[in-house]
Design a protein around this motif. Structure first.
Motif, mmCIF file in Angstrom:
data_model
loop_
_atom_site.group_PDB
_atom_site.id
_atom_site.type_symbol
_atom_site.label_atom_id
_atom_site.label_comp_id
_atom_site.label_asym_id
_atom_site.label_seq_id
_atom_site.Cartn_x
_atom_site.Cartn_y
_atom_site.Cartn_z
ATOM 1 N N PHE A 142 0.826 -1.209 0.000
ATOM 2 C CA PHE A 142 0.000 0.000 0.000
ATOM 3 C C PHE A 142 0.865 1.266 0.000
ATOM 4 O O PHE A 142 0.439 2.293 -0.540
ATOM 5 C CB PHE A 142 -0.951 -0.012 1.189
ATOM 6 C CG PHE A 142 -2.098 -0.979 1.014
ATOM 7 C CD1 PHE A 142 -2.753 -1.087 -0.189
ATOM 8 C CD2 PHE A 142 -2.515 -1.785 2.064
ATOM 9 C CE1 PHE A 142 -3.802 -1.974 -0.363
ATOM 10 C CE2 PHE A 142 -3.569 -2.674 1.908
ATOM 11 C CZ PHE A 142 -4.212 -2.776 0.693
ATOM 12 N N ASN A 143 2.044 1.215 0.580
ATOM 13 C CA ASN A 143 2.969 2.342 0.419
ATOM 14 C C ASN A 143 3.320 2.531 -1.050
ATOM 15 O O ASN A 143 3.400 3.665 -1.540
ATOM 16 C CB ASN A 143 4.241 2.102 1.238
ATOM 17 C CG ASN A 143 4.112 2.533 2.688
ATOM 18 O OD1 ASN A 143 3.336 3.427 3.016
ATOM 19 N ND2 ASN A 143 4.871 1.904 3.564
ATOM 20 N N CYS A 144 3.543 1.425 -1.748
ATOM 21 C CA CYS A 144 3.845 1.504 -3.178
ATOM 22 C C CYS A 144 2.683 2.121 -3.949
ATOM 23 O O CYS A 144 2.893 2.831 -4.936
ATOM 24 C CB CYS A 144 4.151 0.111 -3.740
ATOM 25 S SG CYS A 144 5.762 -0.547 -3.245
ATOM 26 N N LYS A 211 3.862 7.974 3.617
ATOM 27 C CA LYS A 211 4.617 9.016 4.305
ATOM 28 C C LYS A 211 5.830 8.399 4.999
ATOM 29 O O LYS A 211 5.966 7.184 5.079
ATOM 30 C CB LYS A 211 3.725 9.760 5.298
ATOM 31 C CG LYS A 211 2.593 10.523 4.611
ATOM 32 C CD LYS A 211 1.714 11.242 5.629
ATOM 33 C CE LYS A 211 0.562 11.958 4.930
ATOM 34 N NZ LYS A 211 -0.351 12.625 5.883
ATOM 35 N N GLN A 212 6.690 9.257 5.512
ATOM 36 C CA GLN A 212 7.964 8.773 6.026
ATOM 37 C C GLN A 212 7.796 7.777 7.162
ATOM 38 O O GLN A 212 8.503 6.777 7.230
ATOM 39 C CB GLN A 212 8.830 9.956 6.460
ATOM 40 C CG GLN A 212 9.317 10.800 5.286
ATOM 41 C CD GLN A 212 10.408 11.780 5.694
ATOM 42 O OE1 GLN A 212 10.856 11.788 6.826
ATOM 43 N NE2 GLN A 212 10.824 12.604 4.753
ATOM 44 N N THR A 213 6.868 8.039 8.084
ATOM 45 C CA THR A 213 6.685 7.111 9.202
ATOM 46 C C THR A 213 6.197 5.756 8.711
ATOM 47 O O THR A 213 6.594 4.712 9.234
ATOM 48 C CB THR A 213 5.679 7.693 10.214
ATOM 49 O OG1 THR A 213 4.459 8.055 9.531
ATOM 50 C CG2 THR A 213 6.253 8.914 10.903
ATOM 51 N N SER A 214 5.357 5.763 7.706
ATOM 52 C CA SER A 214 4.844 4.507 7.161
ATOM 53 C C SER A 214 5.931 3.750 6.404
ATOM 54 O O SER A 214 6.046 2.526 6.519
ATOM 55 C CB SER A 214 3.643 4.789 6.246
ATOM 56 O OG SER A 214 3.045 3.588 5.817
ATOM 57 N N LEU A 215 6.736 4.458 5.625
ATOM 58 C CA LEU A 215 7.833 3.816 4.907
ATOM 59 C C LEU A 215 8.884 3.272 5.865
ATOM 60 O O LEU A 215 9.538 2.270 5.578
ATOM 61 C CB LEU A 215 8.477 4.816 3.948
ATOM 62 C CG LEU A 215 7.709 5.113 2.661
ATOM 63 C CD1 LEU A 215 8.328 6.301 1.938
ATOM 64 C CD2 LEU A 215 7.677 3.898 1.751
ATOM 65 N N ALA A 216 9.052 3.930 7.004
ATOM 66 C CA ALA A 216 10.018 3.449 7.984
ATOM 67 C C ALA A 216 9.568 2.135 8.604
ATOM 68 O O ALA A 216 10.388 1.272 8.929
ATOM 69 C CB ALA A 216 10.217 4.502 9.082
ATOM 70 N N GLU A 217 8.271 1.963 8.768
ATOM 71 C CA GLU A 217 7.752 0.731 9.375
ATOM 72 C C GLU A 217 7.540 -0.372 8.347
ATOM 73 O O GLU A 217 7.814 -1.546 8.625
ATOM 74 C CB GLU A 217 6.430 1.031 10.094
ATOM 75 C CG GLU A 217 5.864 -0.182 10.814
ATOM 76 C CD GLU A 217 4.675 0.142 11.692
ATOM 77 O OE1 GLU A 217 4.301 -0.694 12.533
ATOM 78 O OE2 GLU A 217 4.113 1.256 11.543
ATOM 79 N N PHE A 218 7.070 -0.004 7.163
ATOM 80 C CA PHE A 218 6.780 -0.998 6.124
ATOM 81 C C PHE A 218 7.634 -0.678 4.900
ATOM 82 O O PHE A 218 7.247 0.108 4.046
ATOM 83 C CB PHE A 218 5.283 -0.974 5.770
ATOM 84 C CG PHE A 218 4.382 -1.182 6.951
ATOM 85 C CD1 PHE A 218 4.307 -2.410 7.580
ATOM 86 C CD2 PHE A 218 3.622 -0.130 7.456
ATOM 87 C CE1 PHE A 218 3.483 -2.596 8.684
ATOM 88 C CE2 PHE A 218 2.797 -0.304 8.549
ATOM 89 C CZ PHE A 218 2.729 -1.543 9.175
ATOM 90 N N THR A 276 14.953 -6.613 8.041
ATOM 91 C CA THR A 276 14.115 -6.904 9.195
ATOM 92 C C THR A 276 14.193 -5.788 10.231
ATOM 93 O O THR A 276 13.200 -5.392 10.806
ATOM 94 C CB THR A 276 14.563 -8.232 9.841
ATOM 95 O OG1 THR A 276 15.969 -8.161 10.092
ATOM 96 C CG2 THR A 276 14.281 -9.399 8.916
ATOM 97 N N THR A 277 15.384 -5.282 10.448
ATOM 98 C CA THR A 277 15.523 -4.217 11.435
ATOM 99 C C THR A 277 16.210 -2.986 10.858
ATOM 100 O O THR A 277 16.294 -1.971 11.528
ATOM 101 C CB THR A 277 16.351 -4.708 12.639
ATOM 102 O OG1 THR A 277 17.632 -5.159 12.181
ATOM 103 C CG2 THR A 277 15.634 -5.855 13.343
ATOM 104 N N MET A 284 14.548 5.780 -0.120
ATOM 105 C CA MET A 284 13.213 5.248 0.112
ATOM 106 C C MET A 284 12.315 6.279 0.764
ATOM 107 O O MET A 284 11.119 6.331 0.489
ATOM 108 C CB MET A 284 13.285 4.010 1.016
ATOM 109 C CG MET A 284 13.701 2.747 0.317
ATOM 110 S SD MET A 284 13.621 1.377 1.450
ATOM 111 C CE MET A 284 11.895 1.426 1.898
ATOM 112 N N LEU A 285 12.876 7.077 1.669
ATOM 113 C CA LEU A 285 12.062 8.043 2.386
ATOM 114 C C LEU A 285 11.734 9.263 1.557
ATOM 115 O O LEU A 285 10.893 10.066 1.932
ATOM 116 C CB LEU A 285 12.786 8.479 3.672
ATOM 117 C CG LEU A 285 12.992 7.366 4.700
ATOM 118 C CD1 LEU A 285 13.722 7.906 5.912
ATOM 119 C CD2 LEU A 285 11.667 6.751 5.103
#
Length: 500
Positions: A142-144, A211-218, A276-277, A284-285
């Motif tokens: 969904f980020n994509c 958004k950046q927070t979403s891309l950072a998590e997923f 993974t981490t 990406m951001l």
């Protein structure tokens, strides 16, 4: 040979269709392999090779045939589509040793012996190995849909296929009372029974917005997934490099010192950088670079309030299907994850701040994706924070009748004076009205029209112009909210005429 192999599988599957003869299907690890080919960047968005692209399309087409002709459970897709715990192979210069170390990716030993397919796309570069779990894939897809449309075109068809599998498999389980053993329940197992914030991760995945927070998590499943195809001249150089001769006298060392193959080097690189981490890269951001092909940047996304801010209509429809699966499982087996009331409580937390047109899609969609009881419960849960402070009576019975609608929902405006909140209340009033109409719960009496008109008047007065001049984004938001609210009013009045 991918195309030839998939053609053979497809021919065997279709042979004898319409007769009592059994369908012939391969072992389950082949399905996991084909599901990887269908979306892997090396076969889709990172290659100009027509044969590789055709193999990805053929793999997806074959999996759809299996779903339709055999079914997910009979075909073993519920066993094939398992995310396995990563087992990083020990460092070794020996290719055979690496293959042995990564041959069996199933920690439970349930028939997933990937050693029978000698390809990194069946082992360390497999989707089921690279991704942490189903929800990490959902969030990234969904980020994509928002910032990497070239990848979304591929993730979209893959996600559609997966939802077809999950829906059919859950329906078959529900019919025999074993929905707690479904694939979808298994995908929820890592978060079931844990804290609320872990459960909120599911909603963050379903509502991933680029958004950046979403891309950072997923983040991306494969390294450099968002880049475009390599230049043809680069591929030619690789091919020429493989043909170099060994001539020690002229310092020509041939292939010595090179990686053994593109696939091996890619797999080794990805093992070292499995996300993974790891934190997402700067690229990406931000926007996709010139190779990424993105058409919008994050600043545009943050300032957008339309459906494009969540990937467009196709993305919203898939998000709604996932929510429907969650509701179905929670209503049939609350002990597996949550009961529906707790689920809608989390849903309300995430849905209320959504842009108005996106909120409208989930709350009052053209085609309902929830059954009547679930839709009613969701709307009534959403009403509570929006009507707080409005003078509306508190209603916690969670049943919907015309009397309840007229007394507790229809006549009221939002607690605040914001145009967006009042437009959302109007949309939800319309949603309840339509729900009662569809299920024969409306009687054309005067009190019904009076309650609806009273609410329309109250909301219009609440957002009436207060003398302050607004400009820019705020003015556009209020104008949009006013248009949405008036459109909702017109539809409700038309429906009241039909009832009368």
């Amino acid at each position: 040979m991918h195309a030839v192999a998939i053609l053979m599988l497809s021919t065997n599957l279709a042979a004898g269709t319409g007769t009592p003869r059994p369908a012939y299907i391969p072992p389950v690890q082949h399905f996991a392999f084909l599901a990887t080919l269908a979306v892997h960047p090396s076969f889709t968005t990172r290659t100009y090779d027509v044969e590789k692209q055709a193999a990805a399309d053929d793999a997806l087409r074959y999996l759809r045939q299996v779903i339709k002709l055999v079914g997910p459970r009979n075909g073993g897709l519920d066993q094939a589509f398992r995310f396995v715990e990563a087992k990083k192979p020990a460092a070794s210069r020996n290719k055979r040793a690496q293959t042995r170390n990564t041959a069996d990716l199933d920690p439970e030993g349930e028939g997933f012996n990937a050693d029978s397919i000698r390809s990194p796309f069946a082992t360390t570069d497999s989707l089921w190995y690279k991704a942490d779990d189903f929800w990490s894939v959902v969030g990234w897809a969904f980020n994509c849909s928002v910032v990497y449309p070239h990848r979304w075109r591929r993730w979209k068809v893959w996600l559609e296929m997966m939802l077809d599998v999950l829906e059919v498999e859950m329906e078959s389980r529900a019919s025999v009372g074993t929905i707690a053993d479904s694939m979808f329940a298994r995908y929820l197992a890592p978060v079931g029974g844990r804290g609320r914030d872990i459960k909120r991760r599911l909603m963050r995945a379903i509502l991933a917005d680029g958004k950046q927070t979403s891309l950072a998590e997923f983040h991306e499943v494969w390294r450099d997934e968002t880049k475009g195809p390599k230049k043809e001249r680069d591929e030619d150089a690789v091919r020429q490099g493989k043909k170099r001769k060994l001539d020690l006298g002229n310092s020509e060392f041939g292939d010595y010192g090179d990686d053994s193959s593109d696939e091996d080097s890619t797999a080794a690189s990805d093992r070292r950088s499995r996300p993974t981490t790891a934190k997402p890269s700067r690229q990406m951001l931000q926007d996709a670079d010139s190779d990424g092909g993105a058409t919008a940047n994050n600043r545009d996304v943050e300032n957008s309030n339309g459906v494009d801010s969540f990937g467009g209509t196709s993305s919203l429809q898939l998000r709604a299907r996932l929510l429907a699966l969650l509701v179905c499982l929670c209503s049939h087996s609350p002990a597996t994850f949550l009961d529906t009331e707790d689920l809608f409580d989390i849903f309300t937390e995430f849905t209320r701040p959504l842009p108005l047109v996106v909120f409208q899609h989930f709350v009052c969609p053209p085609r309902p994706y929830l059954d009547a009881d679930a839709q009613s419960s969701m709307l009534q849960m959403l009403f509570r924070p929006l009507l707080a402070g409005s003078g509306a009576p508190v209603y916690d019975e969670n049943t919907l009748t015309q009397d309840v609608f007229e007394e507790n929902f229809a006549p009221f405006a939002a607690g605040g004076s914001g145009a967006s909140d009042n437009a959302k209340v109007s949309i939800m009033v319309e949603g309840l009205l339509r729900l009662l109409w569809r299920h024969g719960g409306l009687v054309g009496r005067h009190s019904l029209r009076e309650a609806v008109e009273q609410g329309v008047k109250a909301r219009r007065e609440r957002v009436a112009w207060d003398g302050r001049r607004r400009a820019g984004v705020k003015a556009l938001e209020e104008e949009q909210a006013g248009m949405v609210m008036e459109g909702s009013v017109q539809r409700m009045m038309s429906l009241l005429e039909l009832v009368r």
